[in-house]
Design a protein around this motif. Structure first.
Motif, PDB file in Angstrom:
ATOM      1  N   ASP A  14       0.786  -0.996  -0.063  1.00 46.34           N
ATOM      2  CA  ASP A  14       0.088  -0.186   0.040  1.00 46.34           C
ATOM      3  C   ASP A  14       0.710   1.281   0.048  1.00 46.34           C
ATOM      4  O   ASP A  14       0.272   2.172   0.070  1.00 46.34           O
ATOM      5  CB  ASP A  14      -0.903  -0.008   1.190  1.00 46.34           C
ATOM      6  CG  ASP A  14      -1.886  -0.968   1.109  1.00 46.34           C
ATOM      7  OD1 ASP A  14      -2.428  -1.447   0.020  1.00 46.34           O
ATOM      8  OD2 ASP A  14      -2.363  -1.506   2.298  1.00 46.34           O
ATOM      9  N   GLY A  15       2.041   0.931   0.062  1.00 51.76           N
ATOM     10  CA  GLY A  15       3.085   2.208  -0.147  1.00 51.76           C
ATOM     11  C   GLY A  15       3.564   2.923   1.373  1.00 51.76           C
ATOM     12  O   GLY A  15       4.000   3.712   1.385  1.00 51.76           O
ATOM     13  N   GLU A  16       3.110   2.039   2.429  1.00 52.42           N
ATOM     14  CA  GLU A  16       3.516   2.662   3.772  1.00 52.42           C
ATOM     15  C   GLU A  16       4.750   1.973   4.047  1.00 52.42           C
ATOM     16  O   GLU A  16       4.972   0.740   4.010  1.00 52.42           O
ATOM     17  CB  GLU A  16       2.548   2.098   4.630  1.00 52.42           C
ATOM     18  CG  GLU A  16       2.693   2.539   6.172  1.00 52.42           C
ATOM     19  CD  GLU A  16       1.490   2.271   7.280  1.00 52.42           C
ATOM     20  OE1 GLU A  16       1.756   1.884   8.392  1.00 52.42           O
ATOM     21  OE2 GLU A  16       0.252   1.894   6.647  1.00 52.42           O
ATOM     22  N   ILE A  17       5.709   2.875   4.632  1.00 56.95           N
ATOM     23  CA  ILE A  17       7.122   2.599   5.196  1.00 56.95           C
ATOM     24  C   ILE A  17       6.941   1.385   6.574  1.00 56.95           C
ATOM     25  O   ILE A  17       6.224   2.127   7.583  1.00 56.95           O
ATOM     26  CB  ILE A  17       7.866   3.609   5.527  1.00 56.95           C
ATOM     27  CG1 ILE A  17       8.084   4.450   4.174  1.00 56.95           C
ATOM     28  CG2 ILE A  17       9.168   3.254   6.090  1.00 56.95           C
ATOM     29  CD1 ILE A  17       8.839   5.683   4.266  1.00 56.95           C
ATOM     30  N   THR A  18       7.247   0.583   6.474  1.00 55.66           N
ATOM     31  CA  THR A  18       6.988  -0.403   7.768  1.00 55.66           C
ATOM     32  C   THR A  18       8.252  -0.076   8.826  1.00 55.66           C
ATOM     33  O   THR A  18       7.847  -0.126   9.990  1.00 55.66           O
ATOM     34  CB  THR A  18       6.901  -1.854   7.306  1.00 55.66           C
ATOM     35  OG1 THR A  18       8.256  -2.248   6.951  1.00 55.66           O
ATOM     36  CG2 THR A  18       5.798  -2.219   6.643  1.00 55.66           C
ATOM     37  N   ASN A  19       9.239  -0.101   8.324  1.00 52.50           N
ATOM     38  CA  ASN A  19      10.286   0.376   9.347  1.00 52.50           C
ATOM     39  C   ASN A  19      11.646   0.922   8.237  1.00 52.50           C
ATOM     40  O   ASN A  19      11.714   0.749   7.159  1.00 52.50           O
ATOM     41  CB  ASN A  19      10.869  -0.777   9.704  1.00 52.50           C
ATOM     42  CG  ASN A  19      11.323  -2.004   9.116  1.00 52.50           C
ATOM     43  OD1 ASN A  19      10.498  -2.715   8.250  1.00 52.50           O
ATOM     44  ND2 ASN A  19      12.532  -2.712   9.399  1.00 52.50           N
ATOM     45  N   ILE A  20      12.492   1.550   8.761  1.00 49.00           N
ATOM     46  CA  ILE A  20      13.667   2.188   7.963  1.00 49.00           C
ATOM     47  C   ILE A  20      14.992   1.600   8.949  1.00 49.00           C
ATOM     48  O   ILE A  20      15.065   1.954  10.066  1.00 49.00           O
ATOM     49  CB  ILE A  20      13.694   3.695   8.221  1.00 49.00           C
ATOM     50  CG1 ILE A  20      12.359   4.156   7.264  1.00 49.00           C
ATOM     51  CG2 ILE A  20      15.016   4.229   7.621  1.00 49.00           C
ATOM     52  CD1 ILE A  20      12.181   5.529   7.485  1.00 49.00           C
TER      53      ILE A  20
ATOM     54  N   HIS B  25      19.351  -6.876   7.429  1.00 52.11           N
ATOM     55  CA  HIS B  25      18.358  -5.968   8.118  1.00 52.11           C
ATOM     56  C   HIS B  25      17.023  -6.215   7.590  1.00 52.11           C
ATOM     57  O   HIS B  25      16.676  -6.116   6.378  1.00 52.11           O
ATOM     58  CB  HIS B  25      18.716  -4.484   7.655  1.00 52.11           C
ATOM     59  CG  HIS B  25      20.265  -4.016   8.051  1.00 52.11           C
ATOM     60  ND1 HIS B  25      20.603  -3.350   9.197  1.00 52.11           N
ATOM     61  CD2 HIS B  25      21.346  -4.279   7.371  1.00 52.11           C
ATOM     62  CE1 HIS B  25      21.594  -3.164   9.293  1.00 52.11           C
ATOM     63  NE2 HIS B  25      22.240  -3.764   8.371  1.00 52.11           N
ATOM     64  N   TRP B  26      16.221  -6.661   8.259  1.00 49.99           N
ATOM     65  CA  TRP B  26      14.969  -7.293   8.108  1.00 49.99           C
ATOM     66  C   TRP B  26      13.668  -6.350   8.080  1.00 49.99           C
ATOM     67  O   TRP B  26      13.811  -5.421   8.773  1.00 49.99           O
ATOM     68  CB  TRP B  26      14.649  -8.289   9.122  1.00 49.99           C
ATOM     69  CG  TRP B  26      15.464  -9.814   8.876  1.00 49.99           C
ATOM     70  CD1 TRP B  26      16.560 -10.195   9.418  1.00 49.99           C
ATOM     71  CD2 TRP B  26      14.956 -10.737   7.784  1.00 49.99           C
ATOM     72  NE1 TRP B  26      16.749 -11.162   8.830  1.00 49.99           N
ATOM     73  CE2 TRP B  26      16.082 -11.821   7.909  1.00 49.99           C
ATOM     74  CE3 TRP B  26      14.118 -11.046   6.963  1.00 49.99           C
ATOM     75  CZ2 TRP B  26      16.047 -12.902   7.232  1.00 49.99           C
ATOM     76  CZ3 TRP B  26      13.705 -12.286   6.164  1.00 49.99           C
ATOM     77  CH2 TRP B  26      15.090 -12.868   6.405  1.00 49.99           C
ATOM     78  N   SER B  27      12.643  -6.509   7.160  1.00 48.90           N
ATOM     79  CA  SER B  27      11.509  -5.914   7.300  1.00 48.90           C
ATOM     80  C   SER B  27      10.683  -6.311   8.375  1.00 48.90           C
ATOM     81  O   SER B  27      10.731  -7.501   8.725  1.00 48.90           O
ATOM     82  CB  SER B  27      11.002  -5.841   5.999  1.00 48.90           C
ATOM     83  OG  SER B  27      10.319  -7.261   5.658  1.00 48.90           O
ATOM     84  N   VAL B  28      10.049  -5.638   9.081  1.00 47.03           N
ATOM     85  CA  VAL B  28       9.131  -5.972  10.182  1.00 47.03           C
ATOM     86  C   VAL B  28       7.702  -6.701   9.821  1.00 47.03           C
ATOM     87  O   VAL B  28       7.135  -7.241  10.546  1.00 47.03           O
ATOM     88  CB  VAL B  28       8.939  -4.878  11.218  1.00 47.03           C
ATOM     89  CG1 VAL B  28      10.235  -4.491  11.772  1.00 47.03           C
ATOM     90  CG2 VAL B  28       8.082  -3.727  10.720  1.00 47.03           C
ATOM     91  N   ALA B  29       7.598  -6.322   8.485  1.00 47.62           N
ATOM     92  CA  ALA B  29       6.209  -7.249   7.932  1.00 47.62           C
ATOM     93  C   ALA B  29       6.611  -7.278   6.449  1.00 47.62           C
ATOM     94  O   ALA B  29       7.573  -6.981   5.930  1.00 47.62           O
ATOM     95  CB  ALA B  29       5.102  -5.957   8.139  1.00 47.62           C
ATOM     96  N   PRO B  30       5.582  -8.133   5.783  1.00 46.54           N
ATOM     97  CA  PRO B  30       5.604  -8.345   4.489  1.00 46.54           C
ATOM     98  C   PRO B  30       5.801  -7.034   3.739  1.00 46.54           C
ATOM     99  O   PRO B  30       4.895  -6.274   3.876  1.00 46.54           O
ATOM    100  CB  PRO B  30       4.794  -9.280   4.121  1.00 46.54           C
ATOM    101  CG  PRO B  30       4.033  -9.886   5.582  1.00 46.54           C
ATOM    102  CD  PRO B  30       4.428  -8.922   6.408  1.00 46.54           C
TER     103      PRO B  30
END
Length: 177
Positions: free
Chosen positions: A119-125, A136-141
């Protein structure tokens, strides 16, 4: 005392070593030249020309981003680059959402990565140090990851939870290329 060992030291070197000194030296010169020529080639960055580019609005800033939408370009990423302009980055695009990890092997400049969902939302930086293999992992899909110079997001007030418009158009631009 071992008499054989003492006697061996006083013997001249075998004649085989001195039989063809010019040929041996010539071979060594060729070997050294081959290694010297190969070393810069291995360290030379691959060409990044040919990747499609687009412009994204991130916060109140515009970024020109290269689009890495296949396995080869995502694997290469920003490796071997010695600099990245402040208004440039790379957008990694996947076809399906999943938790993803990024690392910095052979990447010479410090980077930030924003993991972005469908949806274009930044989950983490995450801020990533050069030439490391720490994941360095994304916190969500996610379906996107945006790499820029380290601290770029903080300097421009961009945080997790913000949306980046235009990602579907970027995906289409990558497919059309």
């Amino acid at each position: 005392m071992n008499h054989d060992a003492g006697h061996a030291r006083s013997r001249p070197a075998p004649a085989v070593r001195h039989r063809h000194p010019a040929r041996w030296r010539a071979g060594l010169v060729v070997l050294v030249a081959a290694v010297a020529l190969a070393a810069p080639a291995a360290a030379t960055p691959p060409e990044h020309d040919g990747l499609p580019e687009t412009t994204l609005e991130v916060g109140e800033r515009e970024l020109t981003v290269e689009l890495a939408a296949d396995d080869a370009s995502r694997s290469q990423g920003l490796m071997f680059r010695e600099a990245l302009a402040d208004d440039r980055g790379m957008l990694f695009i996947w076809d399906t959402p999943d938790r993803r990890a990024m690392w910095m092997r052979n990447t010479l400049i410090p980077l930030d990565v924003a993991f972005i969902d469908g949806d274009g939302e930044i989950t983490n930086i995450e801020t990533m140090a050069p030439e490391t293999t720490r994941l360095h992992w994304s916190v969500a899909p996610i379906e996107y990851a945006l790499e820029v110079n380290a601290q770029w997001f903080a300097q421009h007030g961009i945080e997790a939870g913000e949306r980046i418009p235009g990602l579907d158009a970027a995906r289409e631009a990558a497919r059309d290329h």
